[in-house]
Design a protein around this motif. Structure first.
Motif, PDB file in Angstrom:
ATOM      1  N   VAL A 188       2.613  -4.008  -1.402  1.00  0.00           N
ATOM      2  CA  VAL A 188       3.087  -2.680  -1.006  1.00  0.00           C
ATOM      3  C   VAL A 188       4.561  -2.744  -0.620  1.00  0.00           C
ATOM      4  O   VAL A 188       5.347  -1.852  -0.978  1.00  0.00           O
ATOM      5  CB  VAL A 188       2.243  -2.133   0.161  1.00  0.00           C
ATOM      6  CG1 VAL A 188       2.888  -0.877   0.758  1.00  0.00           C
ATOM      7  CG2 VAL A 188       0.826  -1.822  -0.298  1.00  0.00           C
ATOM      8  N   LYS A 189       4.942  -3.797   0.090  1.00  0.00           N
ATOM      9  CA  LYS A 189       6.346  -3.919   0.492  1.00  0.00           C
ATOM     10  C   LYS A 189       7.265  -4.056  -0.723  1.00  0.00           C
ATOM     11  O   LYS A 189       8.358  -3.453  -0.758  1.00  0.00           O
ATOM     12  CB  LYS A 189       6.537  -5.122   1.432  1.00  0.00           C
ATOM     13  CG  LYS A 189       6.010  -4.900   2.829  1.00  0.00           C
ATOM     14  CD  LYS A 189       6.716  -3.761   3.561  1.00  0.00           C
ATOM     15  CE  LYS A 189       8.160  -4.038   3.901  1.00  0.00           C
ATOM     16  NZ  LYS A 189       8.348  -4.995   5.016  1.00  0.00           N
ATOM     17  N   ALA A 207       6.447   4.445  -2.946  1.00  0.00           N
ATOM     18  CA  ALA A 207       5.517   3.675  -2.123  1.00  0.00           C
ATOM     19  C   ALA A 207       4.952   4.521  -0.986  1.00  0.00           C
ATOM     20  O   ALA A 207       3.755   4.461  -0.687  1.00  0.00           O
ATOM     21  CB  ALA A 207       6.211   2.435  -1.559  1.00  0.00           C
ATOM     22  N   LEU A 208       5.796   5.321  -0.354  1.00  0.00           N
ATOM     23  CA  LEU A 208       5.315   6.178   0.728  1.00  0.00           C
ATOM     24  C   LEU A 208       4.344   7.230   0.194  1.00  0.00           C
ATOM     25  O   LEU A 208       3.339   7.552   0.838  1.00  0.00           O
ATOM     26  CB  LEU A 208       6.486   6.835   1.444  1.00  0.00           C
ATOM     27  CG  LEU A 208       7.376   5.886   2.264  1.00  0.00           C
ATOM     28  CD1 LEU A 208       8.588   6.628   2.812  1.00  0.00           C
ATOM     29  CD2 LEU A 208       6.589   5.247   3.409  1.00  0.00           C
ATOM     30  N   ALA A 209       4.652   7.759  -0.987  1.00  0.00           N
ATOM     31  CA  ALA A 209       3.736   8.732  -1.601  1.00  0.00           C
ATOM     32  C   ALA A 209       2.389   8.082  -1.893  1.00  0.00           C
ATOM     33  O   ALA A 209       1.328   8.702  -1.689  1.00  0.00           O
ATOM     34  CB  ALA A 209       4.352   9.302  -2.872  1.00  0.00           C
ATOM     35  N   TYR A 210       2.409   6.856  -2.375  1.00  0.00           N
ATOM     36  CA  TYR A 210       1.170   6.117  -2.635  1.00  0.00           C
ATOM     37  C   TYR A 210       0.364   5.958  -1.347  1.00  0.00           C
ATOM     38  O   TYR A 210      -0.846   6.257  -1.303  1.00  0.00           O
ATOM     39  CB  TYR A 210       1.494   4.755  -3.233  1.00  0.00           C
ATOM     40  CG  TYR A 210       0.396   3.734  -3.092  1.00  0.00           C
ATOM     41  CD1 TYR A 210      -0.759   3.812  -3.860  1.00  0.00           C
ATOM     42  CD2 TYR A 210       0.511   2.683  -2.180  1.00  0.00           C
ATOM     43  CE1 TYR A 210      -1.776   2.874  -3.716  1.00  0.00           C
ATOM     44  CE2 TYR A 210      -0.493   1.743  -2.041  1.00  0.00           C
ATOM     45  CZ  TYR A 210      -1.638   1.844  -2.803  1.00  0.00           C
ATOM     46  OH  TYR A 210      -2.641   0.916  -2.659  1.00  0.00           O
ATOM     47  N   LEU A 211       1.003   5.509  -0.280  1.00  0.00           N
ATOM     48  CA  LEU A 211       0.303   5.281   0.973  1.00  0.00           C
ATOM     49  C   LEU A 211      -0.218   6.585   1.569  1.00  0.00           C
ATOM     50  O   LEU A 211      -1.338   6.641   2.089  1.00  0.00           O
ATOM     51  CB  LEU A 211       1.235   4.581   1.969  1.00  0.00           C
ATOM     52  CG  LEU A 211       1.589   3.121   1.645  1.00  0.00           C
ATOM     53  CD1 LEU A 211       2.757   2.652   2.498  1.00  0.00           C
ATOM     54  CD2 LEU A 211       0.388   2.208   1.827  1.00  0.00           C
ATOM     55  N   SER A 249       5.785   6.532   7.246  1.00  0.00           N
ATOM     56  CA  SER A 249       7.205   6.854   7.122  1.00  0.00           C
ATOM     57  C   SER A 249       7.963   5.547   7.028  1.00  0.00           C
ATOM     58  O   SER A 249       7.378   4.461   7.200  1.00  0.00           O
ATOM     59  CB  SER A 249       7.693   7.652   8.336  1.00  0.00           C
ATOM     60  OG  SER A 249       7.592   6.860   9.513  1.00  0.00           O
ATOM     61  N   ALA A 250       9.244   5.611   6.761  1.00  0.00           N
ATOM     62  CA  ALA A 250      10.049   4.391   6.641  1.00  0.00           C
ATOM     63  C   ALA A 250       9.962   3.541   7.906  1.00  0.00           C
ATOM     64  O   ALA A 250       9.976   2.305   7.845  1.00  0.00           O
ATOM     65  CB  ALA A 250      11.501   4.760   6.344  1.00  0.00           C
TER      66      ALA A 250
END
Length: 566
Positions: A474-475, A485-489, A537-538
């Motif tokens: 994921v990272k 990646a944030l959209a995926y999570l 979030s970031a």
């Protein structure tokens, strides 16, 4: 930080492991008073480096490794207490398991530094050859490099500690964080030294030059993905470097994929030719064995004792959807080795009862419930090995002897695919596609004529499920494209779960008797899922440094600094 540095010079454990299955783990660690009488020959050096494979990793591996690697990534459904904070992403710097992970990796670093600092000088005085000394150093630097790589991926910035004796002598007991770039370079140097000085073959369980090259491939793929996302850390050239390392391992190591995925996670197969690096555990009591079975097993029906705390743990609906989409209409042979579902029978677990048959709800002959339904109607399988009647080991104190796999050849295969794909979103031909299809072939899945980045990500998610690697993947996806990646999570729906439609019918062991209810909603049958939606979030993509450490060392609150390399 002060306690880390002092710990480097104060190893006082005495362990007798003469009855263990991994003979090379037989070692009596030496305290500083007697270390000058050690390291007299190759045997003693190898006894010292053998200590790096198990006990030092326990604090990191016992819970943090899978909490962060599997639960935080959204592959496992588990919501209990502080452990569940990794599922809900509700932890803060005072979560005890975050402290365990941080301290656990510095434990590994401390053991490695003890050897790196003392061994060469002492062994040299006894006339030990330079090649033997360097091989011992290479093992220690490999372990230290892996520990710092994990620190970097989870925390982003952390203090680099080497030569602790000189720091104590100068009173330099509090150290600042070092930058991400410095950490990656430190890791690269350690792993490169290991690749150059480890042997190409060794006794089962020990790392070789191929393990170091495999980890270098992972490091450089990570750096390459950072460059895709616009980070000044890493460059496009890292993809080429990663591909070269991976190709070397694949083409020249002589290692092969183990034929049967499920069987790879049986005790008798732990030293199979796919394993490049594993934490070596023994059936020797708490802290020396693998606690995964105790953490993952559904009930005492599987373990033969009360150490089975996985009754509510299962794969998330998000993982199950990815699994089904990736397999299509085919049967993925990996499934039984990852999670159990209704209809499964494991003839090598609960052998005294004729095998373990999985039911959503199990009852005894009187109808008394023995095992209940999990939130997604399945249970964890990987690292669950059964009782003494099944394999001969009396696992009585969270001490399964099954090793934890940290780097497998299939990982290198898929890293090769990722490296050759580089900044592109697809790979349509060549050896990278071949390596991707080789992993699918073992799973019983049809080859693909091209692979997209998301398909590769999903393949890795399945191949390494419950091996604590998912968050690292994921990272890399986040480094490559943060918004993606944030959209995926945020679209996982990790808290979605099943409820009985009618508790009075006879469908408790039929998935048709259950309905999936998304988080925060109520079904037409009145089933209410009160779990929250989990939002990333970031700021949540790196872990907070443990609060106790920042109190003890205020420098950890300040900006990270570049490390001064010699």
């Amino acid at each position: 930080m002060k306690r880390y540095i002092k710990y480097f010079l104060a190893t006082a454990l005495t362990v007798s492991l003469s009855a263990c299955k991994d003979e090379f783990l037989e070692y009596v660690p030496q305290d500083q008073a007697t270390v000058d009488g050690w390291y007299r020959n190759e045997k003693e050096i190898r006894q010292a480096t053998a200590s790096l494979y198990g006990r030092p990793w326990f604090g990191f591996n016992d819970e943090f490794n899978w909490l962060a690697g599997d639960l935080m990534a959204g592959d496992m459904h588990h919501n209990w207490d502080q452990e569940g904070q990794f599922f809900y992403m509700s932890f803060n710097e005072n979560n005890s398991y975050i402290g365990d992970g941080w301290q656990g990796l510095y434990d590994v670093i401390s053991y490695a530094n003890l050897i790196i600092d003392d061994m060469p000088v002492i062994a040299g005085r006894y006339g030990v050859s330079e090649s033997t000394i360097n091989a011992g150093l290479a093992e220690a630097r490999f372990m230290r490099g892996v520990a710092y790589f994990l620190l970097t991926e989870y925390w982003g910035e952390a203090p680099i500690i080497e030569k602790p004796a000189s720091k104590i002598a100068s009173g330099d007991l509090q150290l600042p964080k070092n930058t991400t770039a410095s950490l990656y370079e430190f890791v690269r140097r350690d792993l490169a030294f290991a690749a150059d000085n480890l042997p190409s073959t060794d006794e089962a369980g020990r790392v070789t030059s191929w393990a170091a090259k495999g980890m270098l491939a992972k490091l450089h793929v990570t750096l390459g993905q950072r460059s895709v996302g616009g980070s000044p850390v890493g460059s496009a050239a890292d993809f080429t470097t990663a591909a070269n390392y991976a190709a070397d391992v694949i083409n020249n190591s002589g290692l092969t994929l183990f034929a049967n995925y499920e069987d790879m996670f049986k005790i008798e197969n732990e030293h199979n030719p796919e394993i490049l690096f594993a934490l070596q555990w023994i059936n020797g009591g708490y802290g020396y064995g693998n606690s995964r079975q105790a953490r993952f097993a559904r009930s005492s029906r599987q373990t033969g004792d009360s150490q089975a705390w996985g009754g509510g743990k299962c794969m998330t609906q998000s993982f199950l959807s990815t699994f089904q989409e990736n397999a299509g209409t085919a049967v993925d042979k990996r499934r039984r080795g990852i999670f159990m579902q209704t209809g499964d029978t494991y003839n090598y677990i609960a052998t005294a009862d004729g095998g373990y048959k999985y039911e959503i709800v199990s009852r005894d002959e009187k109808g008394v419930q023995l095992e209940g339904a999990t939130p997604t109607l399945n249970s964890l399988k990987k690292y669950v090995v059964g009782s003494a009647a099944d394999h001969g080991y009396v696992i009585s104190n969270q001490d399964s002897p099954l090793d934890n796999y940290m780097l497998r050849l299939s990982d290198v295969y898929l890293l090769y695919t990722e490296a050759l794909m580089g900044a592109s979103n697809t790979l349509a031909s060549g050896p990278g596609l071949d390596s991707y299809n080789a992993v699918r072939d073992r799973a019983g899945l049809a080859p693909k004529t091209s692979v997209s980045y998301v398909q590769l990500f999903n393949e890795r998610r399945i191949e390494f499920a419950l091996e604590a690697l998912s968050w690292l993947d994921v990272k890399r996806r986040y480094y490559r494209d943060a918004s993606d990646a944030l959209a995926y999570l945020n679209s996982q729906g990790r808290t979605d779960r099943y409820y009985r439609i009618n508790s009075n019918d006879n469908l408790e062991n039929d998935p048709a008797g259950y309905e999936l209810v998304p988080a925060g909603t109520t079904s037409s049958h009145g089933n209410q899922n009160t779990d929250p939606l989990v939002t990333f979030s970031a700021a949540k993509m790196t872990l907070p440094i443990p609060g106790s450490e920042m109190v003890a060392n205020p420098l950890l609150k300040e900006e990270a600094v570049d490390y001064e390399f010699e």
